[in-house]
Design an enzyme around this catalytic site. Structure first.
Site, mmCIF file in Angstrom:
data_model
loop_
_atom_site.group_PDB
_atom_site.id
_atom_site.type_symbol
_atom_site.label_atom_id
_atom_site.label_comp_id
_atom_site.label_asym_id
_atom_site.label_seq_id
_atom_site.Cartn_x
_atom_site.Cartn_y
_atom_site.Cartn_z
ATOM 1 C CG LEU A 5 -1.944 -1.102 0.891
ATOM 2 C CD1 LEU A 5 -2.967 -1.220 2.292
ATOM 3 C CD2 LEU A 5 -2.728 -0.989 -0.278
ATOM 4 C CG ASP A 6 3.860 4.171 0.478
ATOM 5 O OD1 ASP A 6 3.603 5.130 -0.204
ATOM 6 O OD2 ASP A 6 4.586 5.088 1.275
ATOM 7 C CB VAL A 7 3.974 0.098 -4.541
ATOM 8 C CG1 VAL A 7 5.214 -0.124 -5.826
ATOM 9 C CG2 VAL A 7 3.901 -1.195 -3.742
ATOM 10 C CG ASN A 11 8.604 3.351 0.047
ATOM 11 O OD1 ASN A 11 9.461 3.723 0.433
ATOM 12 N ND2 ASN A 11 7.260 3.326 0.164
ATOM 13 C CB THR A 43 2.650 8.028 -1.567
ATOM 14 O OG1 THR A 43 3.908 7.799 -0.698
ATOM 15 C CG2 THR A 43 2.965 9.605 -2.212
#
Length: 159
Positions: A5-7, A11, A43
Site C-alpha cells: 500500500l505504498d509502492v 520505496n 502516498t
C-alpha cells in the site's frame, strides 16, 4: 496475506552491482481481508482512483495501480497524473522512445475502470511485454518492475 500500500520508486532499493532489488517501508502495509479496505496511509500520488474517489478499495488492486504509476514514472520521468480528476481520463504518452507494447502494458495497469484493470500480479506478468527474460537486461525498468511484482505476489500469497 499482506498488501504493501505504498509502492513507489522511493520505496525500491537497488544494488546495482548485484541486481538485488528490495521493496522497503511497510509502514502503510495491511493484512488483506475479504472485504474492501477503507483506511489508506500511503502516498496520494500513487493511490488508485477508488481510494481517492470512494474511499473503499481492494488492497491488491491498489498495489497494482501503484505499480503502474511507478512504472510510468520510471519510463516517462514524471507522474502520469497532475490532478485527481486526471485519473479518470485516458493516459497520454508524450515520450516516443518507448515501445508501443510497453506503453500499452502501462495503460492496461492504469485503467481507471477496475473491471478492465489486471486483477493480479500474475495477470500483468502474462502481458507480452513482461514475458521477456528478465535476466537478459538487469536494472531496466522492466526488470525492476517485474522483480517488485514477484515480491508483492509473494506477500499476497503468504498463507
Amino acid at each position: 496475506q499482506i498488501a504493501h500500500l505504498d509502492v513507489k520508486p522511493e520505496n525500491i532499493l537497488i544494488q546495482p552491482s548485484t541486481g538485488d532489488i528490495k521493496l522497503i517501508d511497510f509502514g502503510a502495509a495491511q493484512r488483506i481481508r475479504p472485504d474492501l479496505h477503507s483506511t489508506f496511509k500511503g502516498t496520494k500520488q500513487y493511490a488508485s482512483p477508488e481510494i481517492l474517489f470512494t474511499g473503499h478499495y481492494d488492497p491488491v488492486a491498489a498495489d497494482i495501480w501503484a505499480l503502474g504509476v511507478t512504472f510510468y514514472k520510471m519510463i516517462m520521468g514524471h507522474l502520469p497524473f497532475k490532478r485527481s480528476r486526471d485519473y479518470l481520463r485516458p493516459l497520454t504518452f508524450t515520450y516516443t522512445g518507448v515501445s508501443t507494447i510497453c506503453l500499452e502494458t502501462i495503460a492496461i495497469i492504469l485503467n481507471p475502470n477496475t473491471d478492465l484493470r489486471p486483477l493480479t500480479i500474475r495477470d500483468i506478468m502474462s502481458c507480452h511485454w513482461m514475458e521477456r527474460d528478465i535476466t537478459s537486461t538487469l536494472l531496466t525498468p522492466c526488470f525492476i518492475i517485474k522483480s517488485i511484482m514477484m515480491v508483492i505476489d509473494l506477500l499476497v500469497n503468504i498463507s
